[in-house]
Design an enzyme around this catalytic site. Structure first.
Site, PDB file in Angstrom:
ATOM      1  CE1 TYR A   1       0.875   0.908   4.410  1.00  0.00           C
ATOM      2  CE2 TYR A   1       0.488  -1.458   4.388  1.00  0.00           C
ATOM      3  CZ  TYR A   1       0.998  -0.329   5.014  1.00  0.00           C
ATOM      4  OH  TYR A   1       1.626  -0.436   6.219  1.00  0.00           O
TER       5      TYR A   1
ATOM      6  CB  SER B   1       7.346   0.621  14.952  1.00  0.00           C
ATOM      7  OG  SER B   1       6.205   0.211  15.669  1.00  0.00           O
ATOM      8  N   GLY B   2       5.145   3.156  13.967  1.00  0.00           N
ATOM      9  CA  GLY B   2       4.119   3.535  13.008  1.00  0.00           C
ATOM     10  C   GLY B   2       2.714   3.082  13.311  1.00  0.00           C
TER      11      GLY B   2
ATOM     12  CG  HIS C   1      -4.983   5.908  10.498  1.00  0.00           C
ATOM     13  ND1 HIS C   1      -5.775   5.479   9.460  1.00  0.00           N
ATOM     14  CD2 HIS C   1      -4.087   4.897  10.701  1.00  0.00           C
ATOM     15  CE1 HIS C   1      -5.390   4.286   9.044  1.00  0.00           C
ATOM     16  NE2 HIS C   1      -4.366   3.900   9.790  1.00  0.00           N
TER      17      HIS C   1
ATOM     18  CG  HIS D   1      -1.499  -3.756   6.557  1.00  0.00           C
ATOM     19  ND1 HIS D   1      -2.446  -3.222   5.718  1.00  0.00           N
ATOM     20  CD2 HIS D   1      -0.974  -4.839   5.912  1.00  0.00           C
ATOM     21  CE1 HIS D   1      -2.490  -3.941   4.598  1.00  0.00           C
ATOM     22  NE2 HIS D   1      -1.613  -4.931   4.699  1.00  0.00           N
TER      23      HIS D   1
ATOM     24  CB  CYS E   1      -3.273   1.695  12.162  1.00  0.00           C
ATOM     25  SG  CYS E   1      -1.601   2.277  11.870  1.00  0.00           S
TER      26      CYS E   1
END
Length: 418
Positions: free
Chosen positions: A306, A319-320, A324, A340, A342
């Site tokens: 993506y 790490s992200g 959101h 993935h 989140c």
């Protein structure tokens, strides 16, 4: 892509000196428009505040500036042990600067990602060394002065590593935390030879004033090492905000001061990308983040790849992992986990959540198939250690302390719990 680069708000980073993974990361759904596979060499397109050929003063900020039409999109600075440096990117992407002192006598590697006027990515990597310590042990407290959520730990960074248990105890005895109203018993935890975290047994009180100071100035720590003067820190806490993310029911329960304010349909990580369980602390907020699968090891040719523009992103790990807006998964929100890693929700709910939270607020994930959030290497997972384990990280034999205000003219000091 150039349209996005001109209208987006650049990301802001608050990087801790800890072995963290950072960058343009996280979860998404479908492939977007991938950029060129081979980034251009950004050498000469950015400048650095490094002395020519000499060693760098660790007490001065590292500054990186873009030239011409280029913009900086990401910066990571790591020492030889892989620990990252806190930093902040200007909204226009022209300048990045470190927001915490560098370690003395260390080698750093800086990786800079850029973007030209057409949205084409560039890369450059440079290295530098810092000068040795001045043999005075000084302390830098964090976070920065301001108001935070009740889950925000206090941090202490030492200019000189301390390994000896007796010396650590002396340091810890001189790092003092007071709170008004009084907090529960608290303790320091030695993350490594230079880094300590302080937290109460339970979250800080809402609307508290927290004072942190060092009394090490002139104190002999060990051998020829003496303490030096250090700047104190004052913080305040806001409301007690807790977002309980239940991956099993696919709902987030948002609470303020113990009362449920809103229940939000969500989706979290699907099998193979399960969201981490446990307590996390809000690290920052970014109105726009470009999320790319390659940053978490998914190749561009994978069916899971993506490259997405993401809005109203609240960061909870370096790490992200974010909370959101995920308009592409609205049909699954409230019923299935398809991300993935989140926590995705509708754009309206993500915008609302973004406006309601601040750094230090608590986001707790339950009933996920993922592992538990680690304590120190990916943000603030401090609360995932039980109180007994936390006290074992102290050099004072696991004794509780009480973060309290002393009504005397003398400087406030930590006192053993009665």
């Amino acid at each position: 892509m150039s349209h996005f680069s001109r209208r987006r708000t650049a990301m802001r980073y608050t990087l801790l000196v800890a072995p963290l993974a950072v960058g343009l990361t996280s979860c998404g759904a479908d492939k977007g428009d991938p950029l060129a596979a081979s980034p251009y060499n950004a050498a000469g397109q950015v400048s650095y505040s490094l002395a020519g050929g000499g060693k760098v003063d660790p007490n001065k900020p590292l500054e990186i500036t873009a030239k011409g039409d280029d913009r900086i999109t990401d910066v990571t600075a790591t020492d030889a042990a892989g620990r990252y440096v806190r930093g902040e990117l200007a909204p226009d992407g022209i300048r990045w600067h470190s927001t915490a002192p560098l370690a003395a006598g260390a080698h750093y590697t800086v990786r800079v990602s850029t973007e030209d006027g057409n949205g084409r990515p560039g890369r450059e990597t440079v290295g530098f060394d810092t000068t040795a310590a001045d043999k005075l042990l000084r302390v830098s407290f964090g976070p920065d002065v301001g108001t935070y959520g009740v889950g925000q730990p206090v941090t202490a960074e030492l200019t000189v590593p301390v390994k000896d248990p007796a010396a650590r105890a002396k340091v810890e005895q001189n790092l003092q935390v007071t709170a008004s109203p009084e907090a529960a018993a608290g303790s320091w935890y030695w993350v490594d030879d230079r880094t300590l975290h302080y937290r109460p047994q339970s979250y800080w009180p809402a609307h508290a004033k927290i004072e942190v100071r060092s009394t090490l100035d002139g104190v002999r720590v060990e051998n020829s090492l003496y303490g030096g003067a250090s700047k104190p820190l004052s913080l305040t806490t806001g409301d007690r905000v807790e977002a309980i993310t239940d991956s099993g029911t696919h709902e987030m329960t948002f609470k303020r001061n113990g009362s449920v304010v809103r229940t939000i349909p969500i989706t979290t990580g699907k099998p193979g990308f399960s969201t981490r369980n446990g307590v996390k602390v809000v690290l920052g907020k970014e109105q726009f983040v470009r999320m790319q699968s390659e940053s978490i090891g998914i190749s561009a040719g994978s069916s899971e790849a993506y490259d997405l523009p993401v809005y109203w992103a609240t960061r909870v790990t370096w790490s992200g992992e974010y909370v959101h807006a995920a308009p592409w998964s609205v049909g699954s929100q409230g019923s299935a986990n398809v991300s993935h890693g989140c926590t995705g929700m509708s754009t309206e709910n993500a915008h609302w959540f973004f406006d309601q939270v601040q750094k230090g607020d608590v986001v707790q994930v339950v009933n996920s198939g993922g592992e538990t959030m680690t304590p120190f290497d990916n943000g603030f997972g401090d609360w995932n250690l039980n109180w007994s384990a936390w006290k074992n990280g102290s050099a004072l034999g696991g004794k509780d302390r009480t973060a309290a205000v002393q009504n005397t003219a003398a400087p406030a000091r930590l006192r053993p719990k009665a």
